[in-house]
Design a protein around this motif. Sequence first.
Motif, PDB file in Angstrom:
ATOM      1  N   SER A 275     -68.679 -52.333  19.402  1.00  0.00           N
ATOM      2  CA  SER A 275     -68.917 -53.269  20.388  1.00  0.00           C
ATOM      3  C   SER A 275     -70.404 -53.445  20.607  1.00  0.00           C
ATOM      4  N   GLU A 276     -71.377 -52.665  20.275  1.00  0.00           N
ATOM      5  CA  GLU A 276     -72.673 -52.786  20.402  1.00  0.00           C
ATOM      6  C   GLU A 276     -73.269 -53.638  19.133  1.00  0.00           C
ATOM      7  N   VAL A 277     -72.839 -53.375  18.401  1.00  0.00           N
ATOM      8  CA  VAL A 277     -73.311 -53.757  16.885  1.00  0.00           C
ATOM      9  C   VAL A 277     -73.147 -55.159  16.826  1.00  0.00           C
ATOM     10  N   LEU A 278     -71.665 -55.511  16.903  1.00  0.00           N
ATOM     11  CA  LEU A 278     -71.381 -56.865  16.845  1.00  0.00           C
ATOM     12  C   LEU A 278     -72.215 -58.001  17.720  1.00  0.00           C
ATOM     13  N   PRO A 279     -72.222 -57.832  19.088  1.00  0.00           N
ATOM     14  CA  PRO A 279     -73.136 -58.750  19.941  1.00  0.00           C
ATOM     15  C   PRO A 279     -74.585 -58.950  19.081  1.00  0.00           C
ATOM     16  N   THR A 280     -75.232 -57.619  19.019  1.00  0.00           N
ATOM     17  CA  THR A 280     -76.582 -57.824  18.550  1.00  0.00           C
ATOM     18  C   THR A 280     -76.669 -58.680  17.289  1.00  0.00           C
ATOM     19  N   PHE A 281     -75.745 -58.506  16.359  1.00  0.00           N
ATOM     20  CA  PHE A 281     -76.074 -59.306  14.960  1.00  0.00           C
ATOM     21  C   PHE A 281     -75.323 -60.513  14.978  1.00  0.00           C
ATOM     22  N   LEU A 286     -70.880 -59.760  24.164  1.00  0.00           N
ATOM     23  CA  LEU A 286     -69.709 -59.201  23.921  1.00  0.00           C
ATOM     24  C   LEU A 286     -68.700 -60.156  24.506  1.00  0.00           C
ATOM     25  N   PHE A 287     -67.748 -60.760  23.779  1.00  0.00           N
ATOM     26  CA  PHE A 287     -66.852 -61.642  24.264  1.00  0.00           C
ATOM     27  C   PHE A 287     -65.788 -60.832  24.915  1.00  0.00           C
ATOM     28  N   GLY A 288     -65.420 -61.321  26.221  1.00  0.00           N
ATOM     29  CA  GLY A 288     -64.480 -60.749  27.182  1.00  0.00           C
ATOM     30  C   GLY A 288     -64.828 -59.330  27.201  1.00  0.00           C
ATOM     31  N   TYR A 289     -65.937 -58.963  27.910  1.00  0.00           N
ATOM     32  CA  TYR A 289     -66.258 -57.570  28.257  1.00  0.00           C
ATOM     33  C   TYR A 289     -65.548 -56.759  29.002  1.00  0.00           C
ATOM     34  N   PRO A 290     -64.915 -57.362  30.142  1.00  0.00           N
ATOM     35  CA  PRO A 290     -64.105 -56.525  31.116  1.00  0.00           C
ATOM     36  C   PRO A 290     -62.678 -56.248  30.342  1.00  0.00           C
ATOM     37  N   PHE A 291     -62.408 -57.109  29.523  1.00  0.00           N
ATOM     38  CA  PHE A 291     -60.986 -56.928  28.857  1.00  0.00           C
ATOM     39  C   PHE A 291     -61.063 -55.915  27.799  1.00  0.00           C
ATOM     40  N   VAL A 292     -62.420 -55.810  27.332  1.00  0.00           N
ATOM     41  CA  VAL A 292     -62.550 -54.812  26.169  1.00  0.00           C
ATOM     42  C   VAL A 292     -62.732 -53.437  26.865  1.00  0.00           C
ATOM     43  N   VAL A 293     -63.416 -53.495  28.094  1.00  0.00           N
ATOM     44  CA  VAL A 293     -63.474 -51.994  28.991  1.00  0.00           C
ATOM     45  C   VAL A 293     -62.247 -51.770  29.243  1.00  0.00           C
ATOM     46  N   ILE A 294     -61.380 -52.617  29.939  1.00  0.00           N
ATOM     47  CA  ILE A 294     -60.011 -52.236  30.355  1.00  0.00           C
ATOM     48  C   ILE A 294     -58.802 -51.938  29.333  1.00  0.00           C
ATOM     49  N   PRO A 334     -53.239 -53.392  23.973  1.00  0.00           N
ATOM     50  CA  PRO A 334     -54.766 -53.134  24.288  1.00  0.00           C
ATOM     51  C   PRO A 334     -55.717 -52.941  23.001  1.00  0.00           C
ATOM     52  N   THR A 335     -55.259 -52.391  21.901  1.00  0.00           N
ATOM     53  CA  THR A 335     -55.819 -52.289  20.699  1.00  0.00           C
ATOM     54  C   THR A 335     -56.193 -53.709  20.179  1.00  0.00           C
ATOM     55  N   GLY A 336     -54.878 -54.371  20.036  1.00  0.00           N
ATOM     56  CA  GLY A 336     -55.061 -55.767  19.590  1.00  0.00           C
ATOM     57  C   GLY A 336     -56.360 -56.765  20.481  1.00  0.00           C
ATOM     58  N   ILE A 337     -56.088 -56.481  21.602  1.00  0.00           N
ATOM     59  CA  ILE A 337     -56.995 -57.346  22.722  1.00  0.00           C
ATOM     60  C   ILE A 337     -58.349 -56.954  22.169  1.00  0.00           C
ATOM     61  N   LYS A 338     -58.675 -55.705  22.096  1.00  0.00           N
ATOM     62  CA  LYS A 338     -60.220 -55.166  21.388  1.00  0.00           C
ATOM     63  C   LYS A 338     -60.393 -56.068  20.047  1.00  0.00           C
ATOM     64  N   ILE A 339     -59.621 -56.180  19.380  1.00  0.00           N
ATOM     65  CA  ILE A 339     -59.832 -56.770  18.173  1.00  0.00           C
ATOM     66  C   ILE A 339     -60.115 -58.157  17.873  1.00  0.00           C
ATOM     67  N   PHE A 340     -59.359 -58.964  18.918  1.00  0.00           N
ATOM     68  CA  PHE A 340     -59.516 -60.424  19.070  1.00  0.00           C
ATOM     69  C   PHE A 340     -60.760 -60.537  19.800  1.00  0.00           C
ATOM     70  N   ASN A 341     -61.108 -59.842  20.802  1.00  0.00           N
ATOM     71  CA  ASN A 341     -62.245 -60.035  21.280  1.00  0.00           C
ATOM     72  C   ASN A 341     -63.711 -59.604  20.288  1.00  0.00           C
ATOM     73  N   TRP A 342     -63.651 -58.746  19.522  1.00  0.00           N
ATOM     74  CA  TRP A 342     -64.614 -58.475  18.448  1.00  0.00           C
ATOM     75  C   TRP A 342     -64.526 -59.822  17.639  1.00  0.00           C
ATOM     76  N   LEU A 346     -67.927 -62.677  17.152  1.00  0.00           N
ATOM     77  CA  LEU A 346     -68.624 -63.090  16.081  1.00  0.00           C
ATOM     78  C   LEU A 346     -68.595 -64.564  15.790  1.00  0.00           C
ATOM     79  N   TRP A 347     -67.380 -65.034  16.400  1.00  0.00           N
ATOM     80  CA  TRP A 347     -67.192 -66.514  16.409  1.00  0.00           C
ATOM     81  C   TRP A 347     -68.213 -67.322  16.893  1.00  0.00           C
TER      82      TRP A 347
END
Lengths: 626, 195
Positions: A275-281, A286-294, A334-342, A346-347
């Motif tokens: 979640s740190e690497v994807l936004p930098t590159f 990060l898309f949907g930060y609060p959702f990834v946290v929750i 919740p795992t799926g939510i993270k994957i879609f946010n990652w 990138l999108w």
Amino acid sequence: MVGALRRLRQEGESYQGVWSWLTTVDHKRIGIMYGVTAFLFFLMGGIEALLLRIQLSSPNNAVLDPDQYNRIFTMHGTTMIFLVVMPLSAAFFNLLIPLMIGARDVAFPRLNAFSFWVFLGGGLFMNASFFTGGNILKGELGAPDAGWFGYAPLSLQSAGTGIDFWAFGLLILGVASMASGFNFIVTIFNMRAPGMTLLRMPLFVWMTLVTSFLIIFAMPIITVALFQLLFDRLYGANFFNFEAGGQPLLWQHMFWLFGHPEVYILILPAMGIVSEVLPTFSRKPLFGYPFVVISGLAIAFMSWGVWAHHMYTTGLGPIANSAFGVSTILIAVPTGIKIFNWLATLWGGAISLKTPLFFAVGFISMFVIGGLTGVIHSIVPSDYQQQDTYFVVAHLHQVLLGGAMFGLFAGIYYWFPKFTGRLLHEGWGQLHFWLMFIGFNITFQPMMILGLLGMPRRIYSYPEGAGWEWWNAVATVGALLIGVSILVFMFNVVLSLRRNDQAGPDPWDGRTLEWAIPSPPPAYNFREIPTVRARDDFWHQKYEEDETGRPVPIVGGGAQEPEEEEHAEGEGHGIHMPSPSFFPLIAAIGLPIIATGLIYDAAIVAVGVAVLVVGIYGWALEPASE
Amino acid sequence: MSHTPAALETGTGLDNRKLLMWLFLASECLLFGSLIGAYLLYRGQSVVGPYPEDLFDIPFTSVSAFVLLMSSVTMVLALAAIQRGDQRGLRIWLLSTALLGLLFLSGQAFEFTEFNHEGLSLSSNLFGTTFFVLTGFHGAHVTVGVLILLSLLVMAWRGRLTQSQSLNIELAGLYWHFVDVVWIVIFTLIYLIQP
């Protein structure tokens, strides 16, 4: 003795070389020691894996005998989980948390050093069991042989001292994990820079916090289970003794009640890194930060209610099985939510295709396969079919090696320049990625097929004509390829450290606070404690948005570096840093001595207790800083 | 017990060490929860005696539970003493707390010995296994608590615990009260409520 050590310490600031490492309380140095040690254990666990794969490469092979095979697969699993993935994550906690929250160190620097030394002692202690089986040169191994989960009653019947070393080793490692869990929770709650509110914390900090909570609540359970096992083995207690009315199944409940949160202890830090690497590159927040946290929090909560999916075939009954099946399916949400946010991060991003991003995307793709096979396992009738087959082996490596280790490698490539000041070579890095990615898939996708063909786990060999020859041979080739990729990585590290390709403070155009300070960071991290005004604060110091939402560089933004460089020499002497100390190391040495004594001779216990007491009292009575 | 400078401003407003102690105690809840769980799971499952109803001496254990409870009172008084700068009171109450703790431990040692004479041991049956491991872990916690109290007492005697360092006593107190509360749970679930 304590007095002499304290006098030694008073000259502490001038320690050089090895002594400065033995007494260090600097979170960055401790992080590096964690990382290097865990990597050495990774090589050890890797060699064990290769031995297993070579043994299985053809039917009726005799490289290892059944006894050696059992010991080596037990140590492979235990090593990779407790001595590699957990401490590698701890290495990142240590290196990054103070930098990311804008602090000068962790809340308890000496406790942090204690964690590392206890981990090192526990790891060496456990591996010492190899030597207790007789003549190791003749292949007589003494290591534990009941699998990394040490099921009772198998672990009770195991002869020799292997299981005792295993159980005491895990108890010692538990002390290390809990101490660092407490430390990082306090650090994250109490030591954030002004303005660093909870919802401005980088995702990695969040995942460290969640993981630390899981550690401090899960470890006590395995602690009790291991004590029960040891009481049964060493003192004739009856916890798992069926004849006295005990239930061996209790071990499985206790183990997996710890073990399933443990799975998330292993994967959440890697998710934080990604979640740190994807936004930098992607040069996007990060898309949907609060959702990834929750989602991370939700995973942690739900991980307490899924343990019996490891036990469907033990006869818990249809109601329990269905309930745990449902909870296991739910945790995929919740795992799926993270994957879609990652993916959404990138999108549309301005992708910068560097090695860390390769590993991060590798993590997502492999983890998706691992997660989906997990969902397959959650279906009870399907799991009946797959229980104890290579399908399970494939699944767990898909999430732990394809998931956690790929994520951790993404982190290594991403933050290596921050802590060494040198960039890792891109070409060799990408070669490492592709070899590892291809090798990984050649190894573990065939295992899925083998599992569905009915090949059981934990067999040291198989007969000809079972239809498993081809895929086993393929998997062994893949494993060797992974081995080659690790050699490429090691070569790359050596090469890059020599090549002297200066990274500068911010080689990736990073977003979080650690990129605002020089590489490698000075001992005191921040000359002035930063004030945080936004999520991804460092990015906002460098860029503002134009009317279309595109980032535009701010002239001179974020550029506190050059001027800091100018008077870097002689700077920072006014900053009050914790003093180095011997006592965490001394206290840590006491634990394996006590454990050795409990296995062999009570007199040794007294020595260990004396060492521990000297360490603790010296520690408690010396001033934390001067 | 170290002499860190007075708490800097922290995110939660709690001193780092105090937050650490709370987290540690939260984690200890799961340790004792697992031990108590194992006892309850195996209650009444012993194949051979001696059984709890043959051995438990409720009046005796009630007295030792009362002793431990009283030690929490003296612990509170020790904290109150250091907070108002009363060094003599601090020493008296620390000493009383440690002595009450020791009294409880001797009661436990007596009880263990008695039970042992009646044929109960770690390996005799499930009751012996779960009882000795659970109460043994608790006794070990009390022992560590007594050692902490005695160490603090020595420091107080040598004048190394000033009013501004009352946090040391407060932290020891948190631990001591926790161990006390665990005993109340154990005493109720294991001794008082018999199926």
